[in-house]
Design an enzyme around this catalytic site. Sequence first.
Site, PDB file in Angstrom:
ATOM      1  N   ASP A  26      31.228  32.594 -33.078  1.00 59.56           N
ATOM      2  CA  ASP A  26      30.379  31.955 -32.326  1.00 59.56           C
ATOM      3  C   ASP A  26      30.709  30.369 -32.510  1.00 59.56           C
ATOM      4  OD1 ASP A  26      28.078  30.484 -31.802  1.00 59.56           O
ATOM      5  OD2 ASP A  26      26.590  31.819 -32.707  1.00 59.56           O
ATOM      6  N   TYR A  43      22.435  21.688 -19.143  1.00 61.54           N
ATOM      7  CA  TYR A  43      24.028  21.948 -18.901  1.00 61.54           C
ATOM      8  C   TYR A  43      24.568  20.756 -18.230  1.00 61.54           C
ATOM      9  CZ  TYR A  43      27.555  24.557 -16.408  1.00 61.54           C
ATOM     10  OH  TYR A  43      28.838  25.087 -16.268  1.00 61.54           O
ATOM     11  N   LYS A  78      28.108  18.856 -19.577  1.00 57.33           N
ATOM     12  CA  LYS A  78      29.269  18.771 -19.029  1.00 57.33           C
ATOM     13  C   LYS A  78      29.634  17.095 -18.756  1.00 57.33           C
ATOM     14  CE  LYS A  78      29.835  22.866 -18.415  1.00 57.33           C
ATOM     15  NZ  LYS A  78      30.968  23.495 -19.047  1.00 57.33           N
ATOM     16  N   THR A  97      29.852  34.108 -11.381  1.00 57.33           N
ATOM     17  CA  THR A  97      29.993  34.856 -12.795  1.00 57.33           C
ATOM     18  C   THR A  97      28.542  35.117 -13.269  1.00 57.33           C
ATOM     19  OG1 THR A  97      29.425  32.669 -14.142  1.00 57.33           O
ATOM     20  CG2 THR A  97      31.515  32.905 -13.317  1.00 57.33           C
TER      21      THR A  97
END
Length: 309
Positions: free
Chosen positions: A57, A149, A153, A185
């Site tokens: 992890d 997210y 990024k 994905t």
Amino acid sequence: MSRVVVVVGASSGIGRATARAFAERGDRLVLAARATTTLAEVRAECADVDVLTVPTDATEPNALDDLAEAALDRFGQIDVWVHTAAVMAYGRFDELPERVFDQVVRTDLLGAAGSVRVALRHFRVAGAGTVILTGSVLGHITAPYMSAYVTSKWGLQGLARTVQQELRDSPEIRLCLVNPGSVDTPVYQQAANYLGRFGRPPVPVASPQRVARAIVDCVDRPRREVSVGRLNVLLRAGFTVLPGVYDVLVGPLMRAAGLSGRSVAAHDGSVFAPNPVGEAVRGGHLPDLRQLVFGPVGAVGAALRRRLG
């Protein structure tokens, strides 16, 4: 002699496709991810090469150091370090639980930073090596309902650029950033969701194998940044040159193309713990041609009518 390649996030999506791609080249692999059972599956898929699996992890203290030590104990060297591990969450920023937002950033940005730190420590000693990070077109643009997210990024973009500048005195140590657009994905199904509608990759959708080929190619032809996605350049241009128009259109387009019509109750997805059942190379996102043509067109038309009238 084959290279020793560490792949963090090897259990699903781009990471799993990347492990297979390096195996096809005959490289020795160190595969890391949270799910032990899924790592065993990936190891079987790469059975023609020497593979070490290390349940890891990336957000846990010392986990990446332990991964590097396991790789060195087994193979005596590390030549390439690839970080693909990422989680996602949907929801308006003020409605997304703070703990979920923080964990996405911890995984997607701080986990990647940890990989860079550990890899560079070993590459400085060896005098050579390649770090490859998986960013996103969302490191250059924004989209609603994906604040954690997008934040991660954008941060990863800044980290990569800074480290590349600092490596100018070490030409044999390279850091490459691969920025895909939409990819088929399972990350969208595995995402935390506090929006009420399932997410999906907006068309056009690239295969994870295409992104994996770009990652592998960076080992032979290192580049600062590689874009994978036919619309990436157009999206970045619109975001930069016509920000007002971009902001008018991005919400309707996101709702039409980036979200499905299926409702979903609030849940944490795989943000805090892996879901081995949902892990695979592909996510099964086959675009509906009617939605591809008419959904975004209708959304754009409605947005423009509201803007003009």
